[in-house]
Scaffold this motif. Structure first.
Motif, mmCIF file in Angstrom:
data_model
loop_
_atom_site.group_PDB
_atom_site.id
_atom_site.type_symbol
_atom_site.label_atom_id
_atom_site.label_comp_id
_atom_site.label_asym_id
_atom_site.label_seq_id
_atom_site.Cartn_x
_atom_site.Cartn_y
_atom_site.Cartn_z
ATOM 1 N N THR A 46 0.820 -0.907 -0.358
ATOM 2 C CA THR A 46 -0.073 0.127 -0.351
ATOM 3 C C THR A 46 0.945 1.439 -0.239
ATOM 4 O O THR A 46 2.128 1.600 0.394
ATOM 5 C CB THR A 46 -1.200 0.055 1.169
ATOM 6 O OG1 THR A 46 0.149 -0.286 2.624
ATOM 7 C CG2 THR A 46 -1.795 -0.616 1.186
ATOM 8 N N GLU A 47 -0.095 2.420 -0.661
ATOM 9 C CA GLU A 47 1.219 3.889 -0.145
ATOM 10 C C GLU A 47 0.985 4.094 0.694
ATOM 11 O O GLU A 47 0.512 3.936 2.134
ATOM 12 C CB GLU A 47 -0.237 4.307 -0.974
ATOM 13 C CG GLU A 47 0.848 6.208 -1.140
ATOM 14 C CD GLU A 47 0.020 7.150 -2.294
ATOM 15 O OE1 GLU A 47 0.028 7.863 -2.757
ATOM 16 O OE2 GLU A 47 -1.294 6.079 -2.830
ATOM 17 N N LEU A 48 2.399 5.008 1.217
ATOM 18 C CA LEU A 48 2.641 5.341 2.627
ATOM 19 C C LEU A 48 2.244 6.801 2.247
ATOM 20 O O LEU A 48 2.981 7.556 1.649
ATOM 21 C CB LEU A 48 4.057 5.309 2.719
ATOM 22 C CG LEU A 48 4.665 5.499 4.361
ATOM 23 C CD1 LEU A 48 4.457 4.653 5.200
ATOM 24 C CD2 LEU A 48 6.145 5.710 4.093
ATOM 25 N N THR A 49 1.501 7.386 3.369
ATOM 26 C CA THR A 49 0.581 8.172 3.391
ATOM 27 C C THR A 49 1.227 9.124 4.478
ATOM 28 O O THR A 49 1.860 8.544 5.734
ATOM 29 C CB THR A 49 -0.734 7.986 3.421
ATOM 30 O OG1 THR A 49 -1.476 7.385 4.625
ATOM 31 C CG2 THR A 49 -1.624 7.511 1.910
ATOM 32 N N GLY A 50 0.923 10.521 5.107
ATOM 33 C CA GLY A 50 0.986 10.690 5.904
ATOM 34 C C GLY A 50 0.582 10.536 6.927
ATOM 35 O O GLY A 50 1.232 10.449 8.192
ATOM 36 N N ARG A 51 -1.004 10.126 7.173
ATOM 37 C CA ARG A 51 -1.142 9.902 8.260
ATOM 38 C C ARG A 51 -0.780 8.245 8.689
ATOM 39 O O ARG A 51 0.091 8.648 10.060
ATOM 40 C CB ARG A 51 -2.451 9.123 7.559
ATOM 41 C CG ARG A 51 -3.559 10.561 7.683
ATOM 42 C CD ARG A 51 -5.061 10.245 8.048
ATOM 43 N NE ARG A 51 -5.783 10.975 7.724
ATOM 44 C CZ ARG A 51 -7.553 11.445 7.687
ATOM 45 N NH1 ARG A 51 -7.469 10.168 7.940
ATOM 46 N NH2 ARG A 51 -7.527 12.832 7.640
ATOM 47 N N ARG A 52 -0.515 7.450 8.349
ATOM 48 C CA ARG A 52 0.758 6.450 8.329
ATOM 49 C C ARG A 52 1.800 6.632 8.625
ATOM 50 O O ARG A 52 2.128 5.337 9.406
ATOM 51 C CB ARG A 52 0.869 5.430 6.650
ATOM 52 C CG ARG A 52 1.294 4.270 7.050
ATOM 53 C CD ARG A 52 1.245 3.493 6.183
ATOM 54 N NE ARG A 52 -0.259 2.226 6.468
ATOM 55 C CZ ARG A 52 -0.187 1.918 5.241
ATOM 56 N NH1 ARG A 52 0.241 1.204 4.241
ATOM 57 N NH2 ARG A 52 -1.911 0.890 5.185
ATOM 58 N N VAL A 53 2.771 7.172 8.458
ATOM 59 C CA VAL A 53 4.071 7.662 8.867
ATOM 60 C C VAL A 53 3.599 8.206 10.046
ATOM 61 O O VAL A 53 4.518 8.244 11.306
ATOM 62 C CB VAL A 53 4.604 8.799 7.942
ATOM 63 C CG1 VAL A 53 5.716 9.609 8.667
ATOM 64 C CG2 VAL A 53 4.597 7.970 6.846
ATOM 65 N N ALA A 54 2.601 9.053 10.264
ATOM 66 C CA ALA A 54 2.212 9.589 11.602
ATOM 67 C C ALA A 54 1.594 8.729 12.858
ATOM 68 O O ALA A 54 2.172 8.984 13.607
ATOM 69 C CB ALA A 54 1.419 11.086 11.653
ATOM 70 N N ALA A 55 1.276 7.817 12.118
ATOM 71 C CA ALA A 55 0.292 6.920 13.075
ATOM 72 C C ALA A 55 1.796 5.932 13.589
ATOM 73 O O ALA A 55 2.408 5.425 15.138
ATOM 74 C CB ALA A 55 -0.283 5.871 12.965
ATOM 75 N N ILE A 56 3.012 5.668 12.782
ATOM 76 C CA ILE A 56 3.962 4.935 12.933
ATOM 77 C C ILE A 56 5.287 5.995 13.907
ATOM 78 O O ILE A 56 6.033 5.652 14.803
ATOM 79 C CB ILE A 56 5.012 4.748 11.645
ATOM 80 C CG1 ILE A 56 4.472 3.900 11.136
ATOM 81 C CG2 ILE A 56 6.288 4.590 12.247
ATOM 82 C CD1 ILE A 56 4.549 3.637 9.423
ATOM 83 N N PHE A 57 5.626 7.128 13.328
ATOM 84 C CA PHE A 57 5.805 7.763 14.160
ATOM 85 C C PHE A 57 5.459 8.214 16.266
ATOM 86 O O PHE A 57 5.577 8.116 16.967
ATOM 87 C CB PHE A 57 5.732 9.225 14.015
ATOM 88 C CG PHE A 57 6.467 10.633 14.850
ATOM 89 C CD1 PHE A 57 8.292 10.777 14.140
ATOM 90 C CD2 PHE A 57 6.223 11.202 15.817
ATOM 91 C CE1 PHE A 57 8.774 11.316 15.954
ATOM 92 C CE2 PHE A 57 6.472 12.277 16.224
ATOM 93 C CZ PHE A 57 8.348 12.504 16.292
ATOM 94 N N VAL A 58 3.679 7.978 15.807
ATOM 95 C CA VAL A 58 3.564 7.607 17.497
ATOM 96 C C VAL A 58 3.409 6.731 18.261
ATOM 97 O O VAL A 58 3.584 6.629 19.308
ATOM 98 C CB VAL A 58 1.858 8.593 17.245
ATOM 99 C CG1 VAL A 58 0.721 8.352 18.178
ATOM 100 C CG2 VAL A 58 2.206 10.434 17.025
ATOM 101 N N GLY A 59 3.085 5.337 17.570
ATOM 102 C CA GLY A 59 3.663 4.699 17.937
ATOM 103 C C GLY A 59 5.099 4.251 18.726
ATOM 104 O O GLY A 59 4.492 3.519 19.281
ATOM 105 N N GLY A 60 5.364 4.443 17.209
ATOM 106 C CA GLY A 60 6.846 4.178 17.634
ATOM 107 C C GLY A 60 7.743 4.916 18.923
ATOM 108 O O GLY A 60 8.063 4.437 19.604
#
Length: 146
Positions: free
Chosen positions: A2-16
């Motif tokens: 799937t495409e790497l979107t801004g929301r997905r990057v933000a979720a990875i950042f917040v989760g990490g």
């Protein structure tokens, strides 16, 4: 894929960072909860006479032999020649170095006390007085193997 979107990057950042912060908080909480506290009430005041007390204690030439045989703690305060020192008011305290819940004052009978110690590191605090009034104190580390 799937495409790497801004929301997905933000979720990875917040989760990490959420995981990192959670682990740090858990470790800090456990460190503060298990620390038994201060060694002395006022370290500055205690430091003022430290050198004189240490010199007087070293002049005694005493040393402590301590061991644990699985059933008993054995403690002997020895003088410079290896004989039993004329220690008065002997007190022995055993504890874990990092927590206070297992602390015990020991009553020695012929230099031994029956005790069931769990495996790990223990600190044995010995205090006594020489016949001339000189204070003697020593901390010994005991390691109990499984």
């Amino acid at each position: 894929m799937t495409e790497l979107t801004g929301r997905r990057v933000a979720a990875i950042f917040v989760g990490g960072f959420g995981i990192i912060i959670s682990v740090n908080l858990a470790l800090a909480f456990n460190a503060v909860r298990s620390f038994p506290g201060l060694e002395v009430a006022n370290s500055y005041v205690a430091s003022q006479s430290f050198q004189d007390r240490r010199d007087a204690q070293e002049a005694l030439g005493w040393r402590v032999d301590a061991s644990y045989d699985g059933e008993q703690v054995h403690v002997a305060v020895l003088d410079a020649s290896g004989d039993h020192a004329p220690a008065e008011n002997l007190s022995v305290h055993i504890a874990r170095p990092t927590e206070a819940r297992d602390d015990q004052d020991l009553t020695l009978t012929d230099g031994s006390a029956r005790l069931d110690l769990a495996r790990g590191t223990w600190r044995l605090d010995i205090a006594a007085t020489a016949p001339d009034g000189t204070a003697f104190a020593q901390a010994i580390t005991l390691r109990v193997a499984p």
